[in-house]
Design an enzyme around this catalytic site. Sequence first.
Site, PDB file in Angstrom:
ATOM      1  N   GLY A  14       0.776  -1.237   0.000  1.00  0.00           N
ATOM      2  CA  GLY A  14       0.000   0.000   0.000  1.00  0.00           C
ATOM      3  C   GLY A  14       0.807   1.287   0.000  1.00  0.00           C
ATOM      4  N   ASN A  16       1.589   3.023  -2.537  1.00  0.00           N
ATOM      5  CA  ASN A  16       0.920   3.952  -3.465  1.00  0.00           C
ATOM      6  C   ASN A  16      -0.385   4.467  -2.879  1.00  0.00           C
ATOM      7  OD1 ASN A  16       2.470   4.185  -6.131  1.00  0.00           O
ATOM      8  ND2 ASN A  16       2.630   2.018  -5.577  1.00  0.00           N
ATOM      9  N   ILE A  94      -6.948  -9.702 -12.224  1.00  0.00           N
ATOM     10  CA  ILE A  94      -7.468  -9.189 -13.494  1.00  0.00           C
ATOM     11  C   ILE A  94      -8.954  -8.913 -13.315  1.00  0.00           C
ATOM     12  CG2 ILE A  94      -7.869  -9.753 -15.922  1.00  0.00           C
ATOM     13  CD1 ILE A  94      -5.423 -11.676 -15.646  1.00  0.00           C
ATOM     14  N   LEU A  95      -9.396  -7.753 -13.798  1.00  0.00           N
ATOM     15  CA  LEU A  95     -10.811  -7.405 -13.671  1.00  0.00           C
ATOM     16  C   LEU A  95     -11.570  -7.826 -14.927  1.00  0.00           C
ATOM     17  CD1 LEU A  95     -10.593  -3.827 -12.134  1.00  0.00           C
ATOM     18  CD2 LEU A  95     -11.020  -5.992 -10.961  1.00  0.00           C
ATOM     19  N   HIS A 109       1.226   0.593 -13.245  1.00  0.00           N
ATOM     20  CA  HIS A 109       2.059  -0.581 -13.541  1.00  0.00           C
ATOM     21  C   HIS A 109       3.526  -0.156 -13.570  1.00  0.00           C
ATOM     22  CE1 HIS A 109       3.076  -4.549 -14.817  1.00  0.00           C
ATOM     23  NE2 HIS A 109       3.651  -4.126 -15.921  1.00  0.00           N
ATOM     24  N   ASP A 150      -2.468  -4.936 -17.713  1.00  0.00           N
ATOM     25  CA  ASP A 150      -1.505  -3.833 -17.758  1.00  0.00           C
ATOM     26  C   ASP A 150      -1.418  -3.213 -19.153  1.00  0.00           C
ATOM     27  OD1 ASP A 150      -0.910  -4.151 -15.029  1.00  0.00           O
ATOM     28  OD2 ASP A 150       0.402  -5.840 -15.505  1.00  0.00           O
ATOM     29  N   GLU A 179       6.449   6.097  -9.174  1.00  0.00           N
ATOM     30  CA  GLU A 179       5.037   5.671  -9.092  1.00  0.00           C
ATOM     31  C   GLU A 179       4.229   6.639  -8.232  1.00  0.00           C
ATOM     32  OE1 GLU A 179       4.742   0.896  -9.459  1.00  0.00           O
ATOM     33  OE2 GLU A 179       5.230   1.647  -7.472  1.00  0.00           O
TER      34      GLU A 179
HETATM   35  C1  GAR Z   1       3.494  -1.279  -7.403  1.00  0.00           C
HETATM   36  O1  GAR Z   1       4.817  -1.377  -7.834  1.00  0.00           O
HETATM   37  C2  GAR Z   1       2.535  -1.344  -8.579  1.00  0.00           C
HETATM   38  O2  GAR Z   1       2.988  -0.666  -9.709  1.00  0.00           O
HETATM   39  C3  GAR Z   1       2.461  -2.829  -8.810  1.00  0.00           C
HETATM   40  O3  GAR Z   1       2.341  -3.352  -7.502  1.00  0.00           O
HETATM   41  C4  GAR Z   1       3.105  -2.527  -6.598  1.00  0.00           C
HETATM   42  C5  GAR Z   1       2.263  -2.205  -5.394  1.00  0.00           C
HETATM   43  O4  GAR Z   1       3.048  -1.533  -4.436  1.00  0.00           O
HETATM   44  N1  GAR Z   1       1.378  -3.180  -9.667  1.00  0.00           N
HETATM   45  C6  GAR Z   1       1.470  -4.124 -10.608  1.00  0.00           C
HETATM   46  O5  GAR Z   1       2.455  -4.806 -10.775  1.00  0.00           O
HETATM   47  C7  GAR Z   1       0.237  -4.299 -11.478  1.00  0.00           C
HETATM   48  N2  GAR Z   1       0.491  -5.224 -12.510  1.00  0.00           N
HETATM   49  P1  GAR Z   1       2.351  -0.876  -3.166  1.00  0.00           P
HETATM   50  O6  GAR Z   1       1.430  -1.941  -2.547  1.00  0.00           O
HETATM   51  O7  GAR Z   1       3.476  -0.507  -2.262  1.00  0.00           O
HETATM   52  O8  GAR Z   1       1.556   0.323  -3.632  1.00  0.00           O
END
Ligand code: GAR
Length: 205
Positions: A14, A16, A94-95, A109, A150, A179
């Site tokens: 989490g 992000n 996947i949704l 992504h 993605d 990100e």
């Molecule tokens: C992030 O790096 C995001 O881009 C990736 O999961 C991570 C979550 O990090 N998403 C994917 O790979 C989608 N295909 P977080 O839980 O610290 O936000």
Amino acid sequence: MSSPRVVVLASGGGSNLQALIDAVEEERINGMIAAVVSDRPDSGAMSRANAARIPAIGLPPEPGEARADYDRRLAAVLSAQHPDLVVLAGWMRILTEDVVAQFRVINLHPALPGELPGTGAIERAWEEFLAGTRSRSGVMVHEVPDGAVDAGPVLAHEEVAFAADDDLEAFAGRVHAVEHRLLTGVVADICDALQLTDSQEVIDA
Ligand code: GAR
């Protein structure tokens, strides 16, 4: 419009989500995080939502549950939140059309458009760098118009270069920093646009 309602879907730590929470608190995003939904009730994302006093909804798949059945439950949970925007921030499922047809969904992504779809994109980019077949990777935020993985119209992307003295941890840290900036910027822009559209509708009425 009152504050646009953003619902965040997250499966992981989490960071992000936290960047979005901070940006809302600091008024860099003119919107509210109405709820956080996680398929992993014990995820870091759920703890962060709880700590920020944001409704945190755990929605684990049932054993053997078909994707379509899970997504019908997810769509019902989302509908109840009346989201203006659904943000996939480390959502590792996947949704299906059930969800993407009903809501505006964007995805983050950790790779450049058209590259390294799926899980482990940072680690795979790193392996390719070590193998001498990759010189840079990046981050993108894109619309999710269908069930593709993605992929979808790109809203923002940014390259992240490898450095000579890199290790995976340092590279991943730079990816995550990009990100956090890119995702909060896109969500801020969408919330601003939603509010502008709404005030234009009031003027036109
Ligand atoms: C992030 O790096 C995001 O881009 C990736 O999961 C991570 C979550 O990090 N998403 C994917 O790979 C989608 N295909 P977080 O839980 O610290 O936000």
